[in-house]
Design an enzyme around this catalytic site. Sequence first.
Site, PDB file in Angstrom:
ATOM      1  CG  ASP A 265      -2.649  -2.359   4.050  1.00 36.58           C
ATOM      2  OD1 ASP A 265      -3.182  -2.446   5.167  1.00 36.58           O
ATOM      3  OD2 ASP A 265      -3.037  -1.564   3.178  1.00 36.58           O
TER       4      ASP A 265
ATOM      5  NE  ARG B 149     -11.970   3.361   4.346  1.00 30.68           N
ATOM      6  CZ  ARG B 149     -11.824   4.297   5.286  1.00 30.68           C
ATOM      7  NH1 ARG B 149     -12.739   5.231   5.448  1.00 30.68           N
ATOM      8  NH2 ARG B 149     -10.760   4.278   6.076  1.00 30.68           N
TER       9      ARG B 149
ATOM     10  CE  LYS C 124      -0.301   3.580   3.321  1.00 28.19           C
ATOM     11  NZ  LYS C 124      -1.081   4.067   4.466  1.00 28.19           N
TER      12      LYS C 124
ATOM     13  CG  ASP D 204      -1.849   1.214   1.229  1.00 26.71           C
ATOM     14  OD1 ASP D 204      -2.032   1.831   0.166  1.00 26.71           O
ATOM     15  OD2 ASP D 204      -2.390   1.529   2.306  1.00 26.71           O
TER      16      ASP D 204
ATOM     17  CD  GLU E 134      -5.611   0.819   0.867  1.00 30.11           C
ATOM     18  OE1 GLU E 134      -5.302  -0.116   1.631  1.00 30.11           O
ATOM     19  OE2 GLU E 134      -5.451   2.014   1.168  1.00 30.11           O
TER      20      GLU E 134
ATOM     21  CG  ASP F  81      -3.281   5.826   2.444  1.00 29.03           C
ATOM     22  OD1 ASP F  81      -3.061   4.639   2.125  1.00 29.03           O
ATOM     23  OD2 ASP F  81      -2.765   6.368   3.447  1.00 29.03           O
TER      24      ASP F  81
END
Length: 498
Positions: free
Chosen positions: A291, A354, A280, A273, A352, A350
């Site tokens: 992640d 969900r 990030k 991620d 993502e 970010d």
Amino acid sequence: MEFSIKSGSPEKLRTGAIVVGVFESRKLSATAAALDAASKGRIADIVGSGDMEGKAGGTLLLHKLPGVAADRVLLVGLGREKDFGLKEFRDAVAASMRALKDTGAADAVVALAETAPRKLGVIGALRQAALIALDVSYRYEAPGQGRKAPDKTGLGALAFTLPKKTDAGKAESALAQGAAIGRGMSLTKTLGNLPANVCTPTYLAEQAVALGHSHGIAVTVLDRPELEELGMGSFLSVSDGSRQPPKFITMEYRGGKKSDAPIVLVGKGITFDTGGISLKPGEGMDEMKYDMCGAASVLGTFQALAEMKLPLNVVGLIPTTENMPGGKATRPGDVVKSMSGQTIEILNTDAEGRLILCDALTYAERYDPACVVDIATLTGACIIALGHVTSGLMANDDALADELLAAGQNAWDRAWRMPIWDDYQDQLKSNFADMGNIGGRPAGSITAACFLARFAKKYKWAHLDIAGTAWKSGKDKGGTGRPVPLLTHFLLDRAGKL
């Protein structure tokens, strides 16, 4: 590591080491007292001299005690007897395992079940002891460097003594359960620890297929064309910036009656991620290989489930992809359509996890499930709220939430329930879609769960946010294997096997 039950007088047991307990008052456990009598008071003399006070987690290794057949006697501190509970028991087992790793003992006998806290019981203590033994002895092997030679001085066999009137059959079963959970945790840790250039969505799918072949689990892997046909626009929007193809893994364990509604476990599988276009910060981004620990915990739970042969029907759903920036990546402000038909304004790429979970939750409806539990390293806000001690739990059903909380307590893999009241839903309002994918900084973990709740209205559902518990940073950096113990204890309870 092999596990077994040993019987007989403790002083006559021939083994590389025997582990016995000492409480903080310098009170010897029953087996320690028996060894002391056989050695004509040698242990009492050592304890009385102050070398071992019985403080929690302390250990003292004794060699060649007269009258004792074991090569070594390991004294482990149990702390204050009146305060001795599940945590203290687990700490004592872990301390003894760490101490044994530094010896040349190839096998050992552990006589700590006799000190099991009343709420845990001997059977529960054996399950925990086997789990902890494998947890402590876990060793990550880096890929591409060849398999390490077995450690010839490593502990290969662990036996446990039983207090009188203990059901030996139940004891053997508990050890087998604990070993299965421990191996499931090891799988989860390894998948998380692997670098993201190895553990890709395709690699995760291959591991699921291999697990299915070895344990009789039906596994199907859906690729982009099938996902497009299903209308999983939310899931696919996350994958658009990556060269790695997305995968949707389904696993079906059929241990119950054909008519039994399945329990569905959904695991977030973002194998790396970056945050996508909402990039990030660079510091600590290497840890974003973790992640996918929700997905890894589903695979680890399925391994344990299959080894234990639980009489349940369980389905695993794993949406897996990378979240990368690129010319085709989804942008903030884009609107995507989920499998449910609901539209989502992407306010932050970010957020993502969900977006892939919501389509998996819609897909879960086809199983007419008894309940659905999703597991995800979902929000940094959960770490701010709960730290690294407990996982966050949200649910639309009180009974399911209570089951999971109890399972976490019994496994010492605890969760804490947080609200998902309708009051929070207002934070997800969008002028351009049915909802936004974030609700702002306030209550970030709760609004993330509120987002997921919109896709889980047709069944009993719970969400575990494991962002703070799935791995450790710093010098102990690595996967923890959580929440495999919580999930397996939940399934064991559902199966009536605790």
